[in-house]
Design a protein around this motif. Structure first.
Motif, short mmCIF file in Angstrom:
data_model
loop_
_atom_site.label_atom_id
_atom_site.label_comp_id
_atom_site.label_asym_id
_atom_site.label_seq_id
_atom_site.Cartn_x
_atom_site.Cartn_y
_atom_site.Cartn_z
N GLY A 409 0.80 -1.31 0.00
CA GLY A 409 -0.05 -0.16 0.22
C GLY A 409 0.86 1.37 0.01
N ALA A 410 2.02 1.25 -0.14
CA ALA A 410 2.97 2.56 -0.19
C ALA A 410 2.60 3.34 -1.12
CB ALA A 410 4.42 2.09 -0.16
N TYR A 411 2.59 4.43 -0.73
CA TYR A 411 2.28 5.68 -1.93
C TYR A 411 3.21 6.92 -1.99
CZ TYR A 411 0.29 9.46 -4.12
OH TYR A 411 -0.20 10.43 -5.09
N TYR A 412 3.73 7.18 -3.03
CA TYR A 412 4.42 8.43 -2.86
C TYR A 412 4.23 9.36 -4.45
CZ TYR A 412 7.47 5.70 -5.97
OH TYR A 412 7.93 4.83 -6.98
N ARG A 413 4.28 10.70 -4.35
CA ARG A 413 4.08 11.28 -5.53
C ARG A 413 5.18 11.18 -6.53
NH1 ARG A 413 1.35 17.51 -4.63
NH2 ARG A 413 2.61 17.74 -6.59
N LYS A 414 4.98 11.19 -7.80
CA LYS A 414 5.89 11.09 -8.62
C LYS A 414 6.47 12.30 -9.38
CE LYS A 414 4.73 6.63 -8.83
NZ LYS A 414 3.72 6.75 -7.80
N ASP A 415 6.14 13.53 -8.73
CA ASP A 415 6.46 14.84 -9.47
C ASP A 415 7.06 15.61 -8.50
OD1 ASP A 415 4.38 15.34 -8.02
OD2 ASP A 415 3.50 16.57 -9.20
N ILE A 416 7.88 15.31 -7.28
CA ILE A 416 8.51 16.22 -6.45
C ILE A 416 9.51 17.01 -7.08
CG2 ILE A 416 9.56 16.28 -4.16
CD1 ILE A 416 6.46 15.34 -4.11
N GLY A 417 9.57 18.23 -6.86
CA GLY A 417 10.55 19.00 -7.78
C GLY A 417 10.30 19.40 -9.09
N HIS A 418 9.23 18.95 -9.76
CA HIS A 418 9.08 19.23 -10.93
C HIS A 418 8.91 20.71 -11.31
CE1 HIS A 418 8.19 15.04 -12.90
NE2 HIS A 418 8.99 14.93 -12.04
N LYS A 419 8.04 21.53 -10.40
CA LYS A 419 7.88 22.97 -10.38
C LYS A 419 9.35 23.73 -10.52
CE LYS A 419 3.62 23.73 -8.28
NZ LYS A 419 3.51 23.55 -6.84
N ALA A 420 10.28 23.31 -9.80
CA ALA A 420 11.69 23.95 -10.05
C ALA A 420 12.32 23.85 -11.25
CB ALA A 420 12.54 23.33 -8.89
N LEU A 421 11.87 22.38 -11.80
CA LEU A 421 12.64 22.01 -13.06
C LEU A 421 12.05 22.77 -14.15
CD1 LEU A 421 12.74 18.13 -13.29
CD2 LEU A 421 14.66 19.84 -12.78
N ALA A 422 10.58 22.95 -13.94
CA ALA A 422 9.98 23.82 -15.08
C ALA A 422 10.45 24.99 -15.03
CB ALA A 422 8.49 23.88 -14.87
N ARG A 423 10.68 25.92 -13.95
CA ARG A 423 11.13 27.18 -13.70
C ARG A 423 12.39 27.37 -14.02
NH1 ARG A 423 8.80 31.61 -11.56
NH2 ARG A 423 6.77 30.46 -10.79
N ASN A 424 13.41 26.37 -13.66
CA ASN A 424 14.66 26.45 -14.23
C ASN A 424 14.93 26.60 -15.78
OD1 ASN A 424 15.81 26.85 -11.86
ND2 ASN A 424 16.29 24.49 -11.34
N GLY A 425 14.02 25.83 -16.41
CA GLY A 425 13.84 25.65 -17.99
C GLY A 425 13.69 27.02 -18.42
N ARG A 426 12.54 27.77 -17.67
CA ARG A 426 12.15 28.95 -18.17
C ARG A 426 13.21 30.27 -18.04
NH1 ARG A 426 7.01 27.83 -15.96
NH2 ARG A 426 7.28 29.34 -14.32
#
Ligand code: AMP
Ligand code: GLY
Length: 427
Positions: A409-426
């Motif tokens: 039943g373990a659960y975790y988000r797969k997108d931790i840090g993605h906002k930083a990646l998107a912003r760094n890219g911009r």
């Protein structure tokens, strides 16, 4: 020296881990701790909220320094009781902790000192609140005044939702005494960041910037949790935002608290909403964030004890913090069902394999030891944290370690840090 850490979450494991690296520390205790903390500290079966029990124990054991992790003991006045007995303790007084313990007080403080935040009114009378809500129209945010384990903030897309949130808090008393007052606040758009600083009541020494991931599902969908992951630094906090956060928020708040007779010493955590490089305060917390503490403490170089002492002794102006240039990312692994009901007692496997991933560390939160095995014992179970050259590498390392760990039943988000990646890219 002998150090006591109060609490049992990932934040407290990170504090114990960092304190254990100090050459000045001989022995660490933690009340009540968890299975991970038990590997580096002696865990006590005293509740984090048992102010009397912990004071008596610390006095008897001649503890040199106590660090209070969670908000509940702070708002109960644990720091005041320790101080009254002559015990050294890190954290704000009960009056200081009001900044987290009462949203109505804090909104009033921000109004008085011109600290940028959403427009709001506080109510005890349902009829007056109904009139205000109808007059403002949606969207609105309805908040219980007191501590409600993160559940007392209701984002309302329609007037009907706002009226039922009001009814839930003020009339049905779903959060008990925490809902004796209700704050109705303007809905703010933007990107959130966590801004934490040490303060001795005068000097404000900022920690690196960070960002939490509050929603349970990827892309910030689903109900809010205590936090499903965090990373540092947060590129949404540009130099300009940082300067504004210090000059318009952190410093005036610390000065305002002192002027109100509530001198604030400890970690001050501002939850910010940032739009067009203008930060506004969503809330203040009177402590390290959880999970923000995990990536933040991983980025702090050197000994934590001197900065804790300088905060207590009013000597932060002499203190310099050394920071790791590398980025850090923490992915929270939770029990299936969290933040709703979930099962406990599931055997966790792969912890040793995960620990072997380079520059990664597995901080425990809701874990316990059962018959020699580490089992789940809470909603948020582990905070897998890693350093990397840049956010991308830190994300890869954290998820490499996450992939080694499993339980039913373990659960975790797969997108931790993605906002930083998107912003760094911009940028
Ligand atoms: P708080 O405990 O007040 O920070 O609220 C918890 C979460 O609710 C925040 O992290 C935001 O995601 C959201 N929130 C709180 N206040 C507002 C607001 N005025 N506008 C938009 N979102 C909000
Ligand atoms: N991560 C949010 C908090 O510590 O309140």
């Amino acid at each position: 020296m002998k150090v006591l850490v109060v609490g049992s979450g990932g934040r407290e494991h990170a504090l114990v881990w960092k304190i254990a690296q100090s050459p000045r520390v001989g022995k660490i205790y933690c009340a009540p701790g968890n299975a991970g903390i038990a590997q580096m500290a002696e865990c006590l079966s005293i509740s984090a909220e048992d102010v009397k029990g912990l004071t008596a124990w610390a006095e008897k054991e001649k503890i040199d320094l106590t660090v209070v992790g969670p908000e509940a003991p702070l708002t109960l006045g644990m720091v005041d009781v320790f101080r009254a007995r002559g015990l050294r303790v890190f954290g704000p007084s009960q009056k200081g902790a009001e900044i987290e313990g009462s949203k109505a007080f804090t909104k009033e403080l921000m109004k008085k000192y011109g600290i940028p935040t959403g427009e709001s009114e506080t109510f005890t009378d349902p009829a007056a609140a109904i009139k205000y809500i109808k007059g403002k129209g949606a969207p609105l945010v309805v908040k219980a005044d007191g501590l409600a384990a993160g559940k007392g903030v209701i984002i309302c897309r329609t007037v009907e939702e706002a009226l039922s949130a009001l009814d839930l808090i003020l009339v049905q008393k779903a959060f008990g005494a925490a809902g004796a007052k209700v704050v109705v606040e303007e809905f703010l758009e933007g990107e959130e960041a966590s801004f934490l600083a040490f303060t001795d009541g005068e000097t404000v020494l900022p920690l690196p910037t960070s960002q939490d991931h509050k929603a349970i599902y990827d892309n910030d969908q689903g109900p809010n949790t205590g936090g499903m992951g965090a990373y540092s630094p947060a590129p949404v906090v540009t130099e300009k935002v940082h300067r504004e956060a210090m000059e318009k928020i952190m410093i005036p708040t610390v000065r305002g608290m002192a002027r109100e007779g509530k001198k604030y010493q400890g970690v001050l955590y501002a939850g910010l909403m940032i739009k067009d490089e203008k930060p506004k305060v969503l809330e203040f917390n009177a402590r390290f964030g959880d999970p923000e503490a995990q990536p933040l403490l991983m980025r702090m170089k050197g000994d934590l004890i001197p900065v804790l002492e300088a905060t207590i002794d009013g000597k932060l102006s002499h203190h310099k913090m050394e920071l790791e240039d590398r980025s850090s990312v923490c992915v929270v692994l939770a029990s299936g069902g969290y933040p709703g009901p979930y099962e406990k007692g599931k055997v966790i496997s792969g912890l040793q394999e995960a620990a072997r991933v380079r520059d990664a560390f597995v901080f425990h939160a809701g874990t316990a030891l059962k018959e020699g095995k580490v089992v789940t014992n809470g909603g948020r179970v582990l905070g897998v944290t890693a350093l990397g050259n840049g956010i991308q590498e830190a994300i890869e390392r954290a998820y490499e370690a996450v992939a080694k760990i499993s339980w039913e039943g373990a659960y975790y988000r797969k997108d931790i840090g993605h906002k930083a990646l998107a912003r760094n890219g911009r940028d």
